[in-house]
Scaffold this motif. Structure first.
Motif, short mmCIF file in Angstrom:
data_model
loop_
_atom_site.label_atom_id
_atom_site.label_comp_id
_atom_site.label_asym_id
_atom_site.label_seq_id
_atom_site.Cartn_x
_atom_site.Cartn_y
_atom_site.Cartn_z
N GLU A 131 0.82 -1.22 0.00
CA GLU A 131 0.00 0.00 0.00
C GLU A 131 0.86 1.26 0.00
O GLU A 131 0.40 2.33 -0.41
CB GLU A 131 -0.93 0.02 1.22
CG GLU A 131 -2.05 -0.98 1.15
CD GLU A 131 -3.17 -0.57 0.21
OE1 GLU A 131 -3.28 0.63 -0.14
OE2 GLU A 131 -3.94 -1.45 -0.18
N ALA A 132 2.10 1.16 0.44
CA ALA A 132 2.99 2.32 0.46
C ALA A 132 3.44 2.72 -0.95
O ALA A 132 3.92 3.83 -1.15
CB ALA A 132 4.21 2.03 1.33
N THR A 133 3.26 1.82 -1.92
CA THR A 133 3.64 2.09 -3.30
C THR A 133 2.45 2.70 -4.03
O THR A 133 1.39 2.06 -4.11
CB THR A 133 4.09 0.80 -4.00
OG1 THR A 133 5.12 0.19 -3.24
CG2 THR A 133 4.55 1.06 -5.42
N ARG A 137 -2.05 1.08 -4.92
CA ARG A 137 -3.23 1.44 -4.13
C ARG A 137 -4.32 2.04 -5.02
O ARG A 137 -4.15 2.12 -6.22
CB ARG A 137 -2.91 2.39 -2.99
CG ARG A 137 -1.79 3.27 -3.12
CD ARG A 137 -1.62 4.18 -1.92
NE ARG A 137 -0.96 5.35 -2.44
CZ ARG A 137 0.13 5.87 -1.96
NH1 ARG A 137 0.64 5.40 -0.87
NH2 ARG A 137 0.68 6.90 -2.52
N GLY A 138 -5.41 2.39 -4.40
CA GLY A 138 -6.50 3.01 -5.14
C GLY A 138 -7.17 2.05 -6.10
O GLY A 138 -7.55 0.96 -5.72
N TRP A 139 -7.25 2.47 -7.37
CA TRP A 139 -7.94 1.68 -8.39
C TRP A 139 -6.99 0.78 -9.17
O TRP A 139 -7.30 0.34 -10.26
CB TRP A 139 -8.68 2.60 -9.35
CG TRP A 139 -9.80 3.30 -8.67
CD1 TRP A 139 -9.80 4.56 -8.17
CD2 TRP A 139 -11.07 2.77 -8.38
NE1 TRP A 139 -10.99 4.86 -7.59
CE2 TRP A 139 -11.81 3.76 -7.70
CE3 TRP A 139 -11.68 1.54 -8.61
CZ2 TRP A 139 -13.10 3.56 -7.26
CZ3 TRP A 139 -12.98 1.35 -8.17
CH2 TRP A 139 -13.68 2.35 -7.51
N SER A 140 -5.84 0.49 -8.63
CA SER A 140 -4.85 -0.32 -9.34
C SER A 140 -5.33 -1.76 -9.51
O SER A 140 -6.23 -2.22 -8.81
CB SER A 140 -3.52 -0.32 -8.59
OG SER A 140 -3.62 -1.13 -7.44
N TRP A 147 -4.85 -11.41 -4.09
CA TRP A 147 -3.60 -11.21 -3.34
C TRP A 147 -3.41 -9.71 -3.14
O TRP A 147 -2.71 -9.06 -3.89
CB TRP A 147 -2.41 -11.79 -4.12
CG TRP A 147 -2.64 -13.20 -4.50
CD1 TRP A 147 -3.15 -13.66 -5.68
CD2 TRP A 147 -2.42 -14.34 -3.70
NE1 TRP A 147 -3.24 -15.03 -5.66
CE2 TRP A 147 -2.80 -15.47 -4.44
CE3 TRP A 147 -1.94 -14.52 -2.41
CZ2 TRP A 147 -2.71 -16.76 -3.95
CZ3 TRP A 147 -1.85 -15.82 -1.92
CH2 TRP A 147 -2.23 -16.91 -2.68
N ALA A 148 -4.07 -9.16 -2.14
CA ALA A 148 -4.02 -7.73 -1.90
C ALA A 148 -2.60 -7.28 -1.58
O ALA A 148 -1.80 -8.07 -1.08
CB ALA A 148 -4.94 -7.38 -0.74
N PRO A 149 -2.28 -6.01 -1.87
CA PRO A 149 -0.97 -5.50 -1.46
C PRO A 149 -0.75 -5.75 0.03
O PRO A 149 -1.69 -5.71 0.83
CB PRO A 149 -1.07 -4.00 -1.75
CG PRO A 149 -2.06 -3.92 -2.88
CD PRO A 149 -3.06 -5.01 -2.58
N ASP A 150 0.49 -6.04 0.38
CA ASP A 150 0.91 -6.33 1.77
C ASP A 150 0.44 -7.68 2.29
O ASP A 150 0.68 -8.01 3.45
CB ASP A 150 0.44 -5.23 2.75
CG ASP A 150 1.05 -3.89 2.45
OD1 ASP A 150 2.29 -3.82 2.34
OD2 ASP A 150 0.29 -2.90 2.33
N SER A 151 -0.23 -8.50 1.47
CA SER A 151 -0.70 -9.79 1.97
C SER A 151 0.45 -10.80 2.05
O SER A 151 1.34 -10.81 1.21
CB SER A 151 -1.85 -10.34 1.13
OG SER A 151 -1.42 -10.59 -0.19
#
Length: 159
Positions: A131-133, A137-140, A147-151
């Motif tokens: 999420e820091a990238t 995040r957002g609508w990416s 596989w969500a970011p940071d998972s």
């Protein structure tokens, strides 16, 4: 037999992969170069393993994998047997995004810089999908993945 798997392994020679792959799949693994479709045992999996440039330079293609085999536990077992990180494409259709499978069985999304070369696709610049990238995040596409970011998930729970 309907599956095609494409994996990459970090810093390992193809000769080391063949026996580990057979053990991970619990099947006879036949090299593509010598496989005769008319004489293949029903339980065999046809594979091609070669070296490419860049990070995760050992490429594994498995053809006609029986749908009774699950990909995530299979690659997690291979990573454990080889004691090497492995990567495979994720579900976003983003060519830079892959899943990193560690020898301990955890899976996390990562990104690479990807470029085409004469020897195939070259991966470099591995970085976590987080999420820091801003691009994750957002609508990416990363947000639409299972596989969500940071998972960070264990392979068997993710299967």
């Amino acid at each position: 037999m309907t599956e095609l798997w494409n994996w990459r392994i970090d810093q390992v020679r193809p000769a080391e992969v063949w026996p580990a792959l057979a053990e991970a799949l619990g099947r006879v693994v036949m090299p593509l170069a010598v496989a005769n479709p008319a004489r293949l045992p029903r339980y065999a999996v046809v594979c091609d393993i070669w070296q490419a440039p860049g990070e995760f330079a050992t490429v594994v293609d498995c053809y006609g994998v029986p749908d009774t085999l699950a990909e995530l536990p299979s690659i997690a077992t291979l990573a454990r047997l080889l004691d090497r990180n492995c990567v495979l494409r994720d579900d976003t259709l983003d060519e830079t995004r892959h899943l990193l499978v560690a020898p301990d069985g955890t899976i996390r999304p990562v990104h690479f810089d990807v470029r085409e070369a004469d020897d195939g696709e070259v991966l470099s610049g591995q970085r976590l999908c987080t999420e820091a990238t801003p691009g994750c995040r957002g609508w990416s596409r990363c947000q639409r993945s299972r596989w969500a970011p940071d998972s960070v998930l264990p392979a068997l729970a993710a299967a």
